[in-house]
Every structure is written in structure tokens, then in C-alpha cells.
Design a protein around this motif. Structure first.
Motif, mmCIF file in Angstrom:
data_model
loop_
_atom_site.group_PDB
_atom_site.id
_atom_site.type_symbol
_atom_site.label_atom_id
_atom_site.label_comp_id
_atom_site.label_asym_id
_atom_site.label_seq_id
_atom_site.Cartn_x
_atom_site.Cartn_y
_atom_site.Cartn_z
ATOM 1 N N THR A 1 43.631 23.360 -41.529
ATOM 2 C CA THR A 1 44.947 23.476 -41.945
ATOM 3 C C THR A 1 45.834 23.956 -40.965
ATOM 4 N N PHE A 2 47.183 23.873 -41.258
ATOM 5 C CA PHE A 2 48.076 24.295 -40.224
ATOM 6 C C PHE A 2 49.403 24.574 -40.936
ATOM 7 N N SER A 3 50.230 25.692 -40.383
ATOM 8 C CA SER A 3 51.739 25.750 -40.549
ATOM 9 C C SER A 3 52.303 24.823 -39.555
ATOM 10 N N GLU A 4 53.622 24.257 -39.937
ATOM 11 C CA GLU A 4 54.214 23.228 -39.205
ATOM 12 C C GLU A 4 55.883 23.708 -39.112
ATOM 13 N N VAL B 1 57.570 19.832 -32.220
ATOM 14 C CA VAL B 1 56.728 19.822 -33.502
ATOM 15 C C VAL B 1 55.855 21.210 -32.968
ATOM 16 N N ILE B 2 56.252 22.478 -33.504
ATOM 17 C CA ILE B 2 55.341 23.548 -33.385
ATOM 18 C C ILE B 2 54.430 23.640 -34.609
ATOM 19 N N ARG B 3 53.143 24.057 -34.258
ATOM 20 C CA ARG B 3 51.992 24.117 -35.270
ATOM 21 C C ARG B 3 51.333 25.416 -34.941
ATOM 22 N N MET C 1 54.039 32.120 -39.107
ATOM 23 C CA MET C 1 54.937 30.971 -38.381
ATOM 24 C C MET C 1 56.378 31.377 -38.635
ATOM 25 N N ALA C 2 56.805 32.577 -39.423
ATOM 26 C CA ALA C 2 57.965 32.926 -39.574
ATOM 27 C C ALA C 2 58.320 33.586 -38.321
ATOM 28 N N THR C 3 57.500 34.225 -37.654
ATOM 29 C CA THR C 3 57.638 35.072 -36.446
ATOM 30 C C THR C 3 57.898 33.690 -35.283
ATOM 31 N N ALA C 4 57.111 32.856 -35.404
ATOM 32 C CA ALA C 4 57.245 31.952 -34.306
ATOM 33 C C ALA C 4 58.728 31.189 -34.427
ATOM 34 N N ARG C 5 59.251 31.106 -35.747
ATOM 35 C CA ARG C 5 60.274 30.442 -35.740
ATOM 36 C C ARG C 5 61.493 31.569 -35.328
#
Length: 400
Positions: free
Chosen positions: A186-189, A315-317, A337-341
Motif C-alpha cells: 500500500t502507499f500514501s500519495e 507524484v509523491i508516494r 505523509m503530512a510531514t512530507a507535504r
């Protein structure tokens, strides 16, 4: 007894001297004519990463990808035999696109216009009054696109006769296949559009020269007294591809929320690293537009697709192995994912500002220093591909 943190010695000029030191022309970062050359010489002839096998768990699973650089809508399907194939999302009757959904599952694909129906292998199954067309069903299969998989990552190539993906990767396939992304389920995108050339956008994420200035708060895991700019430990070059081993602060300042999200394993994981040693993380940049960063917490990928000379889509995953086991794991993944954003939000404004400056035409050249070697390597690879394509076209013209 714990070993003392090792010192840091940055990559020297001599290590990357073979890449050259001259200023880089600015026009390829905004010129429409150059973009057209890149489109034909690079993107229509390279392996382009478009997804992951975990998106296609069973027969009939499909994903649709819009590839603006090819003016193409791509349908990627897992067939009854378990194989994954790519087709142009276009009915062979009169060109109507078959699928509007971004993803789903179907046993067949029917054109909404005249109900021509195709199987998951691309073959035409049926069409009303087909005997009146004076053509065979075999001649009406969906147009295929080359597709191969490495480390669970799906790549397509619009070249009708491309070199095999493993050859293209020039020795990196084996290394990629040892990473957790190969087993991801699975992944977050996070998807974004930006008013910037694809190279300018991509370059931001393959140099650490900007970290201290743009990410002073979020970059604490990478910055340290020994290495205040967060420069990499080493660079590697495999044909048009490149790698770097990212320095990790041996004494990271863990924010309270980070500790709550990832538990006691966060700090230990940041020290442990994944590939190159106790304090580093490995970054794989695959020509032309994809990179994967192996971190102790998850695997982070970023693909930058060109849309025009001055516009691109990213596209960041973040890939994960296994489903959320409990609420804490769910929170940790959402937090990642929130940190990546948050980090990416710090980058976007300066990337767009750089594009506005370059598009003004005020600069004839831009400059890369030693710690921006990967940016220069990408430019050299694009330039070489364009020049090679020009020679091929001229030779073909002479032969005709």
C-alpha cells in the motif's frame, strides 16, 4: 558501548570533475522548442515510472495514467494470466477513450460510443455488426505500450522497440529489488501541479545545498554541526542514472509529535539507516524523472512528469509493507505523509520563483557547484539524449 559518531567529509571537486564545471545554458529550462526536443528524444524513448504492482492486486484491476508529454491516456491492466500490460486508452474503431475512471476492476472494457468490447489482454472480443467492417478482430486489438516491472515499480516506454528495463537500469535493478518497496502492499500519495519546468522541479530534490535555508525546522534529521548543509556522503553514477548516500544526523532532534507518531523506533531508525551504513540513507535517481529515497521509516518516491516547457506535475508516494496493524500505525503513516507535504510546501514557492526568473530571459546561463553534481549530471544526460536524437534524425533524412 556505542561507537562515536563518525565525522563528515563532503564530496570533493575531483570526485565529480568528469561532469564538467562550465555554466549551464538557461534556455532549456523554459524554451518551448527545446522542450519539444526533450519530449521526442527523452520522454518518448525512456522507461517512465507510472505506478506499483500493489495497485493491480487481481485479474481485471486497472489504473489509468494521463501522459501529457506523449499526448496519451494509458490503460494499465492485470490480465487473467496475472500479467500486467499497458495499452493506449483508445477504442480501435474511431478513437473514443474507453475508460474515464482513474482505477477500478473490470472483466472487459467497452467503448461507450459503439460498444466495441476488449479483453484484459487488449484483444477485441466483440463489436456490433463487425462483419460489415471487412477487417479481422486480430487487427483491431488495443495498441500496446511496452511495460516492465522492477522492484514492484511499473515502468512504460513509448519506444516501439526499447532496450529491456534491466539493461536500461545499468546495474541498479538488483539493488532496488532488495528494498522494501519491492514488497510494498500500500502507499500514501500526494499529487501537485507546479508552474515550473520539470528539470527545475526535479533538481530541487536532488541537491541539499538549499536545506539549511529552506528547511531549517524540518531538516533537523539531516543537518548537524559536522554537516550544517546536510551534504551527501557520496555520489554514484550508473549511465544516465545517479545515486547518493544521504547523511543522517547521528544525534537527531526528535520533535515531540515525531516521537509520539513513530515511538521509540524513530530515533534508532534514523541512526540505523537502510543501505550504506549507520548514518546514511540511499537515494536512487532514475533517468529521466523518478527518484526513490530509502529511509529507515518508509520508502519515499517522487516522479516529476513534464506538461509543458514551464509546467510539470509531481507524484509523491510513501510506500508501506502490510496494512495498518492498529490506530497508532495508522497515525504514524498519516503523519509521515503530512510531514512530507509540509516539507514540500517549503520548496514549491522557491521553485516557482526560479521559473519566473528564468522565463524572463534575463539569464543566459545558470551555475552548479560541486554539491549540485546530480543536477549537472541530469542536464548532461538530457543534452546528450537530444544531441543523439538529432544525429539520428539527420542520418535518417540523408538516407531517405
Amino acid at each position: 558501548m556505542n561507537a562515536p559518531p563518525r565525522g563528515f567529509e563532503q564530496v570533493s571537486n575531483k570526485d565529480v570533475a568528469f561532469l564538467g564545471t562550465d555554466p549551464i545554458p538557461a534556455a532549456p529550462y523554459y524554451d518551448a522548442d527545446w522542450f519539444e526536443l526533450e519530449r521526442k528524444a527523452v520522454f518518448l524513448r525512456s522507461w517512465i515510472q507510472v505506478g506499483h504492482v500493489c495497485e493491480l492486486p487481481e485479474s481485471g484491476s486497472f489504473i489509468r495514467r494521463e501522459m501529457e508529454f506523449a499526448n496519451a491516456s494509458v490503460l494499465i491492466v492485470r490480465g487473467k494470466d496475472g500479467g500486467i500490460r499497458a495499452f493506449h486508452n483508445v477504442c480501435t474503431h474511431r478513437g473514443t477513450q474507453l475508460v474515464d475512471d482513474v482505477q477500478g476492476k473490470r472483466a472487459t472494457f467497452s467503448c461507450p460510443y459503439h460498444r466495441w468490447t476488449f479483453g484484459t489482454d487488449g484483444a477485441l472480443i466483440s463489436a456490433p455488426d463487425f462483419e460489415a467492417f471487412h477487417v479481422s478482430k486480430a487487427d483491431c486489438a488495443l495498441p500496446s505500450i511496452a511495460l516492465e516491472v522492477c522492484a514492484g515499480l511499473i515502468f512504460i516506454n513509448f519506444d516501439p522497440d526499447p532496450a529491456p528495463l534491466r539493461d536500461w537500469l545499468q546495474g541498479l535493478a538488483e539493488r532496488l529489488e532488495t528494498l522494501p518497496v519491492a514488497q510494498a502492499t500500500t502507499f500514501s500519495e500526494y499529487v501537485y501541479d507546479i508552474e515550473a519546468n520539470w528539470k527545475l522541479t526535479y533538481d530541487n530534490f536532488q541537491e541539499n545545498y538549499h536545506l539549511r535555508f529552506i528547511h531549517p525546522r524540518t531538516g533537523q534529521a539531516t543537518l548537524s554541526q559536522d554537516n550544517p548543509f546536510g551534504y551527501p556522503l557520496r555520489y554514484g553514477f550508473n549511465g544516465p542514472h545517479r545515486t547518493q548516500s544521504i547523511w543522517t544526523n547521528p544525534e537527531p532532534r526528535v520533535q515531540p509529535t515525531q516521537g509520539m507518531a513513530f515511538g521509540k523506533g524513530y530515533e534508532a531508525g534514523m541512526r540505523r539507516g537502510i543501505v550504506g551504513g549507520p548514518n546514511d540513507r540511499e537515494y536512487f535517481a532514475l533517468f529521466p524523472n523518478f527518484f526513490l529515497l530509502g529511509t529507515p521509516i518508509q520508502h519515499f518516491s517522487h516522479t516529476v512528469y513534464p506538461i509543458s516547457a514551464t509546467r510539470s506535475r509531481g507524484v509523491i508516494r510513501i510506500y508501506w509493507v502490510g496494512e495498518d496493524g492498529n490506530a497508532s500505525e495508522r497515525f504514524a503513516r498519516e503523519f509521515a505523509m503530512a510531514t512530507a507535504r509540509d516539507i514540500h510546501a517549503e520548496d514549491r514557492a522557491v521553485i516557482a520563483a526560479g521559473q519566473r526568473g528564468l522565463s524572463s530571459g534575463a539569464l543566459k546561463h545558470i551555475h552548479f557547484q560541486t554539491q549540485e553534481a546530480l543536477c549537472r549530471h541530469l542536464f548532461n544526460g538530457v543534452r546528450d539524449a537530444v544531441e543523439s536524437w538529432k544525429v539520428e534524425q539527420a542520418t535518417a533524412g540523408c538516407a531517405a
